[in-house]
Write an enzyme that holds these catalytic residues in place. Sequence first.
Site: not given
Length: 350
Positions: A12, A31, A33, A82, A132, A158, A212
């Site tokens: 994202i 990041d 990584l 993020f 979320t 989470y 999915l």
Amino acid sequence: MKVLVTGGAGYIGSHAAQRLLADGHSVVVVDNLSRGHARAVQRLREHARNGDRLGFQHLDIRATDTIETLIREHRIDTVMHFAALTYVGESVEKPLDYYENNTAGSLSLLRACERSWSHAHGGVRRFVFSSTAATYGEPPADRVPIREDCPQNPINPYGASKLMVERMLRDSVAAAARSGSDFAAACLRYFNVAGADHTGLIGEDHDPETHLIPIAIQAAMGKRPGMTIFGEDYPTSDGTCVRDYVHVEDLADAHVTVMQKMTTGTCVAYNLGIGRGYSVKEVIAAVERVTAKPIPVRIGQRRAGDPPVLFADPAKIRAELGWSASWTDLERIISTAWEWMRRNPEGYGR
Ligand code: UDP
């Protein structure tokens, strides 16, 4: 604006960085990584019209001092956060990893922002947080579609690790307002993010893949022998779980919209979804139509922690900011993921 994008090498975050660049903002990606791909940033740098406005630092968000220095040197005014671990199942197995990366990591990042308020350029004024729908846990059926005032009772580490950050942000905004610092925050609660950049440059590449749509596409491509539907005995029309799939470019668009309309002293929360749900079987049928390939499916056990029906009521962000998802057709959303995976069968490569 000058935007620090944590986790900008991830799925994202890289799409948000792409959108920010396209809109003429400067971006510094941070990041570690551990899950992201340096090649995503590299591709953006090479192919974006103004890729030279994109910086990259291989860094963990818990490196508070270095982050503070970055904020000072690049005169960062906005953080889009993020960077996180995002597997529900893994969070149950290794909760402390989630509290360490997601909760303590965000605390450390927020601390760097707080310190930056004394910088000559005024420091970070806007903080946009990837939250979320998992913070809602298993809402009672009469609370679906889910509004932002639905009680937040996460059922896994989470969701809990993210909910704590929402609380930290609310408290930090209130404290900043009391001390006269210019600060605002937004918590964006994502439903099921799907699809890929429509130009095919960047996309979703998780290892392992658990989501999915990419799993169904991999099965259609013959990259896995088939797939399992996790439970067919839910109280839904076809017995499988229902979710709200929002396109990753719409999500990036929402971040930019929110960033531009934040008001000092406020900490807002918005649901990001399209406002309708599709069942697992509907998604698999749509993937079969898009790829024109049959998907071998078996019915398996329910996956722990899966609520039967989750979809957003996205009315708040539409009413307050005029944002709504533009990709509302499931097949079109899936086609962008299919295009990405067809062109990049090994993702970014390992
Ligand atoms: N799902 C499934 N088989 C798979 C992967 C996912 O049946 O191989 C189901 C899962 O149980 C859930 C829905 O698809 O009901 C969406 O799952 P995903 O992991 O993509 O997102 P989540 O809703 O967990 O965030």
